[in-house]
Scaffold this active site. Structure first.
Site, PDB file in Angstrom:
ATOM      1  CB  CYS A 144      -0.946   0.010   1.195  1.00  0.00           C
ATOM      2  SG  CYS A 144      -2.070  -1.384   1.179  1.00  0.00           S
ATOM      3  CB  SER A 180      11.872  -0.431   5.416  1.00  0.00           C
ATOM      4  OG  SER A 180      10.778   0.111   4.720  1.00  0.00           O
ATOM      5  CG  ASP A 202      20.405   1.209   4.072  1.00  0.00           C
ATOM      6  OD1 ASP A 202      21.577   1.530   3.806  1.00  0.00           O
ATOM      7  OD2 ASP A 202      20.071   0.058   4.387  1.00  0.00           O
TER       8      ASP A 202
END
Ligand code: NAD
Length: 313
Positions: A144, A180, A202
């Site tokens: 999502c 992530s 990251d």
């Protein structure tokens, strides 16, 4: 220096999706049901659940929150997989954290996985497989938040609709600060699959994601590069941040004039003066994420009821 930055709110981008979902549900007289499992004590998860419930009620989706002990969660997911009236299942993570949560994500039936986190959907994102079937009637479910960010980029016009589908980010350079497994890595892959040059940042370093050259899949390729934030941000047309700490602030001085700046962290990752450089600033994405959750639910509801899409040419 940018003189007229436009702030684009998630509520503005989500409005047309919500209207479409509401209309669809009303016209077809259906009532898709989403079950959310809350098995942690995280106040943020509780807030997100309340918000999901309110949004679902407004659009005609039935939302049921099931509070369960984390040791019972796997069994409860398995039960919900079997319940005919349940069309979608989501879990508020983290539950155990780490690999056990990955395992739980794969316990959700593919046909009910509104969050798109089971192995098959994640694999398909990484391999640029867009349909579940050969006949191209069932689109894959996309996680999502990455999907919400793609829809925001489409709304803003970063996707060039003159170019063919699947190559509409060709020529764009994008930095994503977050890698992530839930958001940053699938997002970088999806943007590269559509033709962008993506710097994925990251804590451990920077990777470059680019479109692959494989004949069949055209999946992205990834390479570790020896670069710093200072090298990649000034080249980027779009900078997307998702660092989960209030201390992190991406320096405005690194941004190219006219950049599109999007923050999906629950903290403000850009400095207060970001609008002095940006042409468009999107401070949060949460409302679009919930709209995508409902959109995925409707899609799965239809797959469960054999309502398939027409093949796209
Ligand atoms: P995570 O902890 O799993 O990942 C954080 C990422 O940021 C990692 O890749 C980490 O290496 C990177 N990072 C941390 N510090 C950094 C630094 N100083 N420089 C560069 N990179 C750094 O978190 P997550 O689940 O991806 O969530 C991130 C944020 O996004 C949170 O604030 C979360 O609330 C928010 N979030 C929002 C939505 C939404 O729809 N609005 C959805 C999911 C997550």
């Amino acid at each position: 220096m940018s003189t007229s930055c436009k702030t684009v709110l998630a509520s503005t981008v989500s409005a047309s999706f919500r209207e479409q979902i509401k209309k669809d549900i009303k016209e077809r007289q259906i009532r898709p049901k989403l079950v959310g499992f809350l098995a942690n004590e995280d106040p943020a998860a509780k807030k997100y659940a309340e918000w999901t419930s309110k949004t679902c009620a407004e659009t005609g989706v039935e939302f049921e929150l099931r509070k369960v002990d984390k040791q019972d969660l796997e069994e409860k997911i398995t039960e919900a997989n079997e319940e005919k009236e349940v069309n979608g299942i989501m879990v508020y993570y983290p539950v155990f954290g780490g690999k056990q949560d990955l395992y739980l994500q794969s316990c959700v039936s593919e046909l009910k996985d509104v969050e798109g986190l089971c192995h098959k959907f994640v694999y398909n994102v990484y391999h640029n497989i867009r349909y579940l079937d050969e006949g191209e009637t069932m689109k894959c479910i996309i996680p999502c938040t990455p999907l919400a960010i793609v829809k925001i980029l489409e709304y803003i016009g970063v996707y060039n609709s003159v170019l063919p589908y699947g190559n509409r980010l060709y020529g764009r350079t994008i930095t994503v600060v977050n890698r992530s497994e839930i958001v940053g890595r699938p997002l970088a892959a999806m943007l590269a699959n559509d033709g962008a040059k993506v710097f994925s940042v990251d804590v451990n370093g920077i990777q470059l994601f680019t479109r692959g050259t494989g004949i069949r899949l055209q999946a992205h390729k990834v390479e570790d590069i020896d670069a710093k934030l200072e090298d990649v941000v000034p080249q980027s047309d779009v900078v997307i941040t998702g660092v989960p700490t209030p201390k992190y602030k991406l320096p405005t001085s690194l941004l190219k004039d006219g950049v599109i700046a999007i923050n999906f962290s629950s903290f403000a990752n850009f400095e207060d003066d970001v609008k002095s450089r940006a042409s468009i600033f999107v401070p949060s994405v949460g409302k679009v994420t919930v709209a995508m959750l409902e959109r995925n639910l409707l899609r799965l509801h239809d797959y469960q009821n054999n309502v398939l899409e027409k093949k796209q040419n």
